[in-house]
Design a protein around this motif. Structure first.
Motif: not given
Length: 296
Positions: A38, A68, A89-91, A115-117, A119-120, A143
């Motif tokens: 990550l 992030g 934040e992806i985590d 709460h997401a990626d 890149l999406r 990104v």
């Protein structure tokens, strides 16, 4: 973390930033071990955080996008400056914890956590005018390009990235490090390196140097269809960067080097030049010349 025990007791902490002890306490509390997958390296130096926020020109009352946020070091610095923060934040553990950390360390501030990626993500709870982030090194360029494509409200920003990537983003044609990221970033505006960051302000200490890269958004030179076509040409040119453009672009411009040479000449580009000599406007000119030839 003591601050979190105080929060549970309803005691407000004095607004402050995270230091090394708080970072380690939070990581222990959440059972978080920073992972290379990550690209996690947490900043634990308040002076560095404040320098980034100041360099970014963050203004009270504006909305800032952070990618992030991790344990919240930079988030707290942005909130301290009076900004509202939208943090992606992806985590899941970190995304869930961040609002609690902010309530304790900077009570009363405005924070939205997605709460997401990154890149999406194609929608945010509010429009942000500025991007300020310590970007995960393994996906920093994708990104950035994704955010600039999908969020036109972003007018400027400062991102902390691996030094090699930062110099590439800010490179001018002819530079040894000028490449596809340089050209694609230039579609959206002007880029420059604005400072170095010591490895020692991170936990864990990374094995690469970091730089701050700033950008100011400009008017995009073409349409969305033209951008896609231009980026495809850029990818083709730099996949074979040692070859002349009439060779590297043959597949994209008619299927042969002769056809590519004709298309390049129509755009006023020397077919024997190479990708690292062209600005984004030059690649766009080739796209437009090719389209005009097809329509004729």
């Amino acid at each position: 973390m003591n601050a979190h025990r105080h929060a549970a007791e309803g005691v407000d902490a004095t607004p402050r930033l995270l230091g090394p002890a708080e970072i380690r306490d939070l990581a222990h509390l959440l059972d978080v071990t920073p992972t290379k997958k990550l690209g996690q390296n947490f900043v634990h130096d308040a002076n560095t955080v404040r320098r980034i926020v100041q360099t970014a020109g963050v203004q009270p009352g504006e909305t800032v996008l952070e990618i992030g946020p991790g344990l919240g070091s930079l988030t707290l610095g942005l909130l301290e400056a009076g900004a509202s923060v939208v943090a992606v934040e992806i985590d899941g553990r970190l995304a869930e914890q961040l609002p609690h950390t902010v309530r304790v360390m900077q009570p009363g501030r405005t924070l939205s956590v997605v709460h997401a990626d990154a890149l999406r993500v194609t929608e945010l709870p509010e429009d942000a005018v500025r991007l300020v982030a310590n970007l995960p090194y393994n996906v920093s360029v994708p990104v950035l390009l994704h955010l600039l494509e999908h969020f036109p409200s972003l007018r400027s920003g400062i991102v902390m990235v691996q030094a090699e990537v930062g110099h590439r983003l800010a490179a001018e044609p002819g530079s040894k490090v000028y490449g596809a990221p340089s050209v694609k970033a230039a579609w959206y505006g002007d880029w420059r390196t604005v400072g170095q960051v010591s490895r020692l302000v991170f936990w864990p200490v990374p094995n690469v140097d970091s730089v701050l890269v700033g950008f100011e958004r400009g008017e995009e030179p073409g349409t969305e269809d033209e951008r896609r076509a231009t980026f495809a040409l850029v990818d083709a040119a730099f996949q074979q960067r040692r070859k002349m453009l009439r060779q590297s672009l043959a597949g994209a411009l008619g299927g042969s080097s002769a056809a590519a040479a004709t298309a390049l000449e129509r755009a006023g580009i020397d077919p024997q030049s190479r990708g690292e000599q062209l600005r984004v406007q030059d690649f766009l000119a080739v796209v437009r010349a090719s389209n005009a030839a097809v329509e004729a």
